[in-house]
Write an enzyme that holds these catalytic residues in place. Sequence first.
Site, PDB file in Angstrom:
ATOM      1  N   ILE A  64      -0.209   9.019 -21.054  1.00 30.46           N
ATOM      2  CA  ILE A  64      -1.568   8.548 -20.733  1.00 30.46           C
ATOM      3  C   ILE A  64      -2.418   9.647 -20.107  1.00 30.46           C
ATOM      4  O   ILE A  64      -3.645   9.538 -20.067  1.00 30.46           O
ATOM      5  CB  ILE A  64      -1.562   7.297 -19.815  1.00 30.46           C
ATOM      6  CG1 ILE A  64      -0.733   7.552 -18.547  1.00 30.46           C
ATOM      7  CG2 ILE A  64      -1.079   6.072 -20.567  1.00 30.46           C
ATOM      8  CD1 ILE A  64      -0.940   6.502 -17.463  1.00 30.46           C
ATOM      9  N   SER A  89       7.068   2.466 -11.723  1.00 27.12           N
ATOM     10  CA  SER A  89       6.954   1.145 -11.091  1.00 27.12           C
ATOM     11  C   SER A  89       8.021   0.822 -10.041  1.00 27.12           C
ATOM     12  O   SER A  89       7.944  -0.247  -9.438  1.00 27.12           O
ATOM     13  CB  SER A  89       6.996   0.072 -12.186  1.00 27.12           C
ATOM     14  OG  SER A  89       8.290   0.005 -12.747  1.00 27.12           O
ATOM     15  N   THR A 138      -0.742  -4.407  -8.695  1.00 28.69           N
ATOM     16  CA  THR A 138       0.318  -5.081  -7.939  1.00 28.69           C
ATOM     17  C   THR A 138      -0.171  -5.621  -6.599  1.00 28.69           C
ATOM     18  O   THR A 138      -1.128  -5.093  -6.021  1.00 28.69           O
ATOM     19  CB  THR A 138       1.462  -4.072  -7.681  1.00 28.69           C
ATOM     20  OG1 THR A 138       2.392  -4.632  -6.771  1.00 28.69           O
ATOM     21  CG2 THR A 138       0.945  -2.769  -7.066  1.00 28.69           C
ATOM     22  N   ASP A 139       0.548  -6.614  -6.084  1.00 28.86           N
ATOM     23  CA  ASP A 139       0.213  -7.134  -4.752  1.00 28.86           C
ATOM     24  C   ASP A 139       0.625  -6.161  -3.642  1.00 28.86           C
ATOM     25  O   ASP A 139       0.224  -6.320  -2.492  1.00 28.86           O
ATOM     26  CB  ASP A 139       0.860  -8.508  -4.526  1.00 28.86           C
ATOM     27  CG  ASP A 139       2.386  -8.502  -4.613  1.00 28.86           C
ATOM     28  OD1 ASP A 139       2.983  -7.442  -4.874  1.00 28.86           O
ATOM     29  OD2 ASP A 139       2.982  -9.586  -4.418  1.00 28.86           O
ATOM     30  N   GLU A 140       1.442  -5.147  -3.998  1.00 28.15           N
ATOM     31  CA  GLU A 140       1.920  -4.227  -2.952  1.00 28.15           C
ATOM     32  C   GLU A 140       0.794  -3.401  -2.347  1.00 28.15           C
ATOM     33  O   GLU A 140       0.973  -2.806  -1.285  1.00 28.15           O
ATOM     34  CB  GLU A 140       3.014  -3.310  -3.508  1.00 28.15           C
ATOM     35  CG  GLU A 140       4.209  -4.094  -3.990  1.00 28.15           C
ATOM     36  CD  GLU A 140       5.496  -3.302  -4.057  1.00 28.15           C
ATOM     37  OE1 GLU A 140       5.556  -2.184  -3.530  1.00 28.15           O
ATOM     38  OE2 GLU A 140       6.456  -3.830  -4.634  1.00 28.15           O
ATOM     39  N   TYR A 164       4.765   4.374  -4.028  1.00 24.29           N
ATOM     40  CA  TYR A 164       4.375   3.597  -5.212  1.00 24.29           C
ATOM     41  C   TYR A 164       3.109   2.792  -4.928  1.00 24.29           C
ATOM     42  O   TYR A 164       2.133   2.837  -5.695  1.00 24.29           O
ATOM     43  CB  TYR A 164       5.522   2.650  -5.619  1.00 24.29           C
ATOM     44  CG  TYR A 164       5.076   1.535  -6.543  1.00 24.29           C
ATOM     45  CD1 TYR A 164       4.707   1.795  -7.857  1.00 24.29           C
ATOM     46  CD2 TYR A 164       5.004   0.206  -6.092  1.00 24.29           C
ATOM     47  CE1 TYR A 164       4.279   0.766  -8.708  1.00 24.29           C
ATOM     48  CE2 TYR A 164       4.584  -0.820  -6.924  1.00 24.29           C
ATOM     49  CZ  TYR A 164       4.219  -0.533  -8.236  1.00 24.29           C
ATOM     50  OH  TYR A 164       3.789  -1.541  -9.056  1.00 24.29           O
ATOM     51  N   LYS A 168      -0.668   3.060  -6.623  1.00 22.65           N
ATOM     52  CA  LYS A 168      -1.336   1.947  -7.323  1.00 22.65           C
ATOM     53  C   LYS A 168      -2.664   1.620  -6.635  1.00 22.65           C
ATOM     54  O   LYS A 168      -3.660   1.307  -7.306  1.00 22.65           O
ATOM     55  CB  LYS A 168      -0.431   0.703  -7.362  1.00 22.65           C
ATOM     56  CG  LYS A 168       0.789   0.820  -8.238  1.00 22.65           C
ATOM     57  CD  LYS A 168       0.488   1.006  -9.726  1.00 22.65           C
ATOM     58  CE  LYS A 168      -0.059  -0.235 -10.389  1.00 22.65           C
ATOM     59  NZ  LYS A 168      -0.176  -0.061 -11.868  1.00 22.65           N
ATOM     60  N   ASN A 193       5.813 -10.115  -7.722  1.00 22.48           N
ATOM     61  CA  ASN A 193       7.055  -9.683  -8.400  1.00 22.48           C
ATOM     62  C   ASN A 193       7.318 -10.478  -9.671  1.00 22.48           C
ATOM     63  O   ASN A 193       7.396 -11.705  -9.637  1.00 22.48           O
ATOM     64  CB  ASN A 193       8.253  -9.895  -7.474  1.00 22.48           C
ATOM     65  CG  ASN A 193       8.319  -8.863  -6.391  1.00 22.48           C
ATOM     66  OD1 ASN A 193       7.408  -8.764  -5.568  1.00 22.48           O
ATOM     67  ND2 ASN A 193       9.376  -8.082  -6.368  1.00 22.48           N
ATOM     68  N   LEU A 204      15.619  -5.892  -8.536  1.00 19.76           N
ATOM     69  CA  LEU A 204      16.552  -6.805  -7.867  1.00 19.76           C
ATOM     70  C   LEU A 204      17.271  -7.774  -8.814  1.00 19.76           C
ATOM     71  O   LEU A 204      18.508  -7.812  -8.845  1.00 19.76           O
ATOM     72  CB  LEU A 204      15.819  -7.608  -6.785  1.00 19.76           C
ATOM     73  CG  LEU A 204      16.720  -8.585  -6.018  1.00 19.76           C
ATOM     74  CD1 LEU A 204      17.636  -7.842  -5.058  1.00 19.76           C
ATOM     75  CD2 LEU A 204      15.892  -9.607  -5.249  1.00 19.76           C
ATOM     76  N   ARG A 296      15.742  -0.259   2.815  1.00 25.22           N
ATOM     77  CA  ARG A 296      14.760   0.627   2.178  1.00 25.22           C
ATOM     78  C   ARG A 296      13.829   1.163   3.268  1.00 25.22           C
ATOM     79  O   ARG A 296      13.310   0.367   4.066  1.00 25.22           O
ATOM     80  CB  ARG A 296      13.979  -0.200   1.158  1.00 25.22           C
ATOM     81  CG  ARG A 296      12.799   0.465   0.529  1.00 25.22           C
ATOM     82  CD  ARG A 296      12.032  -0.513  -0.385  1.00 25.22           C
ATOM     83  NE  ARG A 296      12.679  -0.697  -1.668  1.00 25.22           N
ATOM     84  CZ  ARG A 296      12.261  -1.570  -2.586  1.00 25.22           C
ATOM     85  NH1 ARG A 296      11.206  -2.340  -2.358  1.00 25.22           N
ATOM     86  NH2 ARG A 296      12.888  -1.681  -3.736  1.00 25.22           N
TER      87      ARG A 296
END
Length: 369
Positions: A64, A89, A138-140, A164, A168, A193, A204, A296
């Site tokens: 890209i 991701s 993403t919601d992150e 990450y 984003k 997720n 996960l 993490r």
Amino acid sequence: MVERGAEVILVTGGAGFIGSNFVLDWVEGGGRVVNLDKLTYAGNLENLASLEGNPAHTFVRGDIRDVGLVGRLLEEYRPRAVVHFAAESHVDRSIVGPEAFLQTNIDGTFSMLQAARGYYEGLVGAEREGFRFLHVSTDEVYGTLTPEAAAFHEETPYAPNSPYAASKAASDHLVRAWVHTYGLPAIVTNCSNNYGPYQFPEKLIPLMIANALAGKALPVYGDGQQVRDWLYVGDHASALRAVLERGRVGETYNVGGGNQRTNLEVVTTLCELLDELVPGSKFRPHKQLVTYVADRPGHDRRYAIDARKIEGELGWKAAESFETGLRKTVHWYLTNAAWVADVTSGAYQQWVTKNYDERSKVDAGEGTR
Ligand code: NAD
Ligand code: DAU
């Protein structure tokens, strides 16, 4: 308005987990897709094997960040929309090696926006009116929630915590700026997720299924009480269709299924499903494989999505409950063992060694539960 039909759309990252589910769904509904994907470790043409020879799907291997290539594809195929999935991701990988995340997620989105802008500026009439750039995020980007806090809504301030999430968030800001400054008709979705078929077994749910079937440890980070809000991937695809059809330019839509679960609940439920669906397994009860490992770094404690905007404004609603979606997913992994064996190549094994063997096993009071 962009509907599935004879007109073509350009999808990036369409050989990855969500992208391939979306492409399969779009083509099944009568749509046509040009699919640009670099085929990193996470991209897999096997996901699209059922489209082989189907003229509704054109696959192009490329990056890209190659703005010339993206520009040529836009001019040649004249898509009604760009649906931009391509990204690095996986949060754990972003902690070990953030560079690729900045390159693909930030630089790559910048290239996509520039190419789309050049194409859009040349459009006239209905083509111009109907063109959309849908940025899948993403919601992150919103950071982390306390147990009592209200779920993320579209006005929640950005507070990304991992490399990450930061990459984003940066890409979302670029999209916003291209709307406001250049008038690019873009829309952003921020989703929770996902789980379902074709998810790479570093995340996960597929990791736990693959490990449990092989009788390997089920590595739960920290205390396993982190909360995620799970959405079946088919429901994400239907949300993106609704946004393409009816979403307003310049808007953000949060997408989620209202399924908040702790990681330990997810792993326990998976173990129970496997106990039921693989009665002959010598690893039953699979729960005995749960192993607590080091957490993490910077681990976000809780995500939750307030999806009232997309539900109220666009009439979208998740079709699967967590129970029905998880059962479907486990069933898919049980009947597609060859797919898992194919993607868990040498490079995957190296990642597993790096992420887990170097992560000390933690005795959380009871050690392995
Ligand atoms: P994935 O890692 O499974 O797939 C990513 C795809 O992008 C792969 O096919 C890969 O080959 C391709 N790609 C990577 N770098 C590229 C590049 N430079 N040029 C072209 N292609 C490249 O990811 P996913 O889980 O399917 O996520 C897709 C998108 O949805 C991402 O933007 C992600 O941030 C977002 N998202 C994911 C989730 C989730 O739970 N998985 C939730 C919300 C949002
Ligand atoms: O919220 C949306 C995001 O969801 C997406 O933007 C990301 O692309 C996607 O990877 C996912 O991020 P998470 O970090 O939440 O997903 P992951 O599957 O990696 O982890 C889910 C939770 O499970 C998280 O709290 C970490 C924990 N976990 C994960 C792995 C891989 C473990 O306890 N053990 C593990 O081995």
